[in-house]
Design a protein around this motif. Structure first.
Motif, PDB file in Angstrom:
ATOM      1  N   ASN A  89       0.800  -1.229   0.000  1.00  0.00           N
ATOM      2  CA  ASN A  89       0.000   0.000   0.000  1.00  0.00           C
ATOM      3  C   ASN A  89       0.835   1.282   0.000  1.00  0.00           C
ATOM      4  O   ASN A  89       0.303   2.362   0.237  1.00  0.00           O
ATOM      5  N   ARG A  90       2.137   1.165  -0.269  1.00  0.00           N
ATOM      6  CA  ARG A  90       2.989   2.354  -0.370  1.00  0.00           C
ATOM      7  C   ARG A  90       3.744   2.429  -1.690  1.00  0.00           C
ATOM      8  O   ARG A  90       3.972   3.507  -2.218  1.00  0.00           O
ATOM      9  N   ALA A 147       6.332   4.912  -5.975  1.00  0.00           N
ATOM     10  CA  ALA A 147       5.478   5.097  -4.805  1.00  0.00           C
ATOM     11  C   ALA A 147       4.055   5.403  -5.256  1.00  0.00           C
ATOM     12  O   ALA A 147       3.848   6.106  -6.260  1.00  0.00           O
ATOM     13  N   LEU A 148       3.078   4.901  -4.530  1.00  0.00           N
ATOM     14  CA  LEU A 148       1.687   5.121  -4.910  1.00  0.00           C
ATOM     15  C   LEU A 148       1.310   6.592  -4.846  1.00  0.00           C
ATOM     16  O   LEU A 148       0.500   7.064  -5.662  1.00  0.00           O
ATOM     17  N   ASP A 149       1.908   7.364  -3.932  1.00  0.00           N
ATOM     18  CA  ASP A 149       1.566   8.792  -3.886  1.00  0.00           C
ATOM     19  C   ASP A 149       2.120   9.533  -5.103  1.00  0.00           C
ATOM     20  O   ASP A 149       1.551  10.542  -5.525  1.00  0.00           O
ATOM     21  N   VAL A 150       3.194   9.038  -5.703  1.00  0.00           N
ATOM     22  CA  VAL A 150       3.700   9.605  -6.965  1.00  0.00           C
ATOM     23  C   VAL A 150       2.737   9.278  -8.099  1.00  0.00           C
ATOM     24  O   VAL A 150       2.399  10.134  -8.924  1.00  0.00           O
ATOM     25  N   GLU A 168      -0.394   8.753  -7.926  1.00  0.00           N
ATOM     26  CA  GLU A 168      -1.647   9.502  -7.775  1.00  0.00           C
ATOM     27  C   GLU A 168      -1.630  10.824  -8.528  1.00  0.00           C
ATOM     28  O   GLU A 168      -2.684  11.365  -8.869  1.00  0.00           O
ATOM     29  N   GLY A 169      -0.464  11.357  -8.819  1.00  0.00           N
ATOM     30  CA  GLY A 169      -0.365  12.612  -9.558  1.00  0.00           C
ATOM     31  C   GLY A 169      -0.291  12.438 -11.060  1.00  0.00           C
ATOM     32  O   GLY A 169      -0.135  13.420 -11.791  1.00  0.00           O
ATOM     33  N   TRP A 208      -2.221   7.026 -14.708  1.00  0.00           N
ATOM     34  CA  TRP A 208      -2.593   6.154 -13.591  1.00  0.00           C
ATOM     35  C   TRP A 208      -4.098   6.222 -13.336  1.00  0.00           C
ATOM     36  O   TRP A 208      -4.761   5.204 -13.126  1.00  0.00           O
ATOM     37  N   HIS A 209      -4.657   7.431 -13.391  1.00  0.00           N
ATOM     38  CA  HIS A 209      -6.098   7.588 -13.182  1.00  0.00           C
ATOM     39  C   HIS A 209      -6.890   6.960 -14.329  1.00  0.00           C
ATOM     40  O   HIS A 209      -7.945   6.356 -14.099  1.00  0.00           O
TER      41      HIS A 209
END
Length: 196
Positions: free
Chosen positions: A16-17, A92-95, A97-98, A102-103
């Motif tokens: 999850n990271r 990283a998943l937070d990367v 997300e931008g 990915w979306h």
């Protein structure tokens, strides 16, 4: 009746990271180590003909824990490998997300694919072809297949006659076990499966 027990590997330390993908540098977390014991215990009383695993280390080690009480070797097969996330592997998943791509991937799995990676459709085709071969070669037996969330999800979407775009409707938790029973004379094209 042939029965597949689809097992997702135990939890790793980057869960999850980071989108680990086909990397092998993700050791088990403390929770993952506990999950190995629970999986082995849960399946120790099942009559298992074979244990097959993705080539990834986290899957192989999960499969080994399951196979040990049965005194079985683990067969490593490419068809159960994680989806190839291409350029996203290790990010990283937070990367992610931008990123617009990915979306798009998380809205339109039926048509989108990771950059330089594998489409969900290609993943589903390889998993289903493998399951169909096993159905023919292990008729009436139970097999444990250790893989990853996306390959398991791809098989279940087909079994439930759902679109690849419906991927988020199916939760595949770490160390989960899903029973899949193919119809003995099913066409590989037509989904005739029982999921439990």
């Amino acid at each position: 009746m042939t029965e597949f027990l689809l097992v997702r590997h135990a939890e790793h330390a980057l869960q999850n990271r980071v989108l680990v993908g086909r990397n092998d540098d993700a050791p088990f977390s403390a929770a993952g180590l506990a999950q190995l014991t629970r999986l082995a215990d849960a399946l120790s009383g099942v009559s298992v003909a074979a244990v097959h695993s993705s080539p990834r280390q986290r899957a192989r080690e999960t499969a080994a824990a399951i196979a040990a009480p049965h005194f079985l070797a683990v067969d490593v097969v490419d068809a159960l490998d994680e989806i190839d996330y291409g350029a996203w592997t290790g990010l990283a998943l937070d990367v992610l997300e931008g990123r617009p791509d990915w979306h798009a991937w998380n809205r339109l799995r039926a048509v989108a694919s990771p950059p330089l990676g594998e489409s969900m459709q290609a993943l589903q085709q390889r998993v289903l072809a493998y399951l169909d071969d096993l159905r023919k070669n292990f008729a009436g037996r139970t097999l444990v297949l250790v893989s990853h969330a996306e390959p398991i999800r791809a098989a279940l979407l087909h079994a439930m006659s759902l679109s690849l775009n419906d991927f988020s409707r199916i939760d595949v938790s770490t160390a989960s076990i899903t029973r899949l029973q193919p119809a003995e004379h099913a066409s590989p094209i037509v989904p005739q499966w029982k999921v439990s």
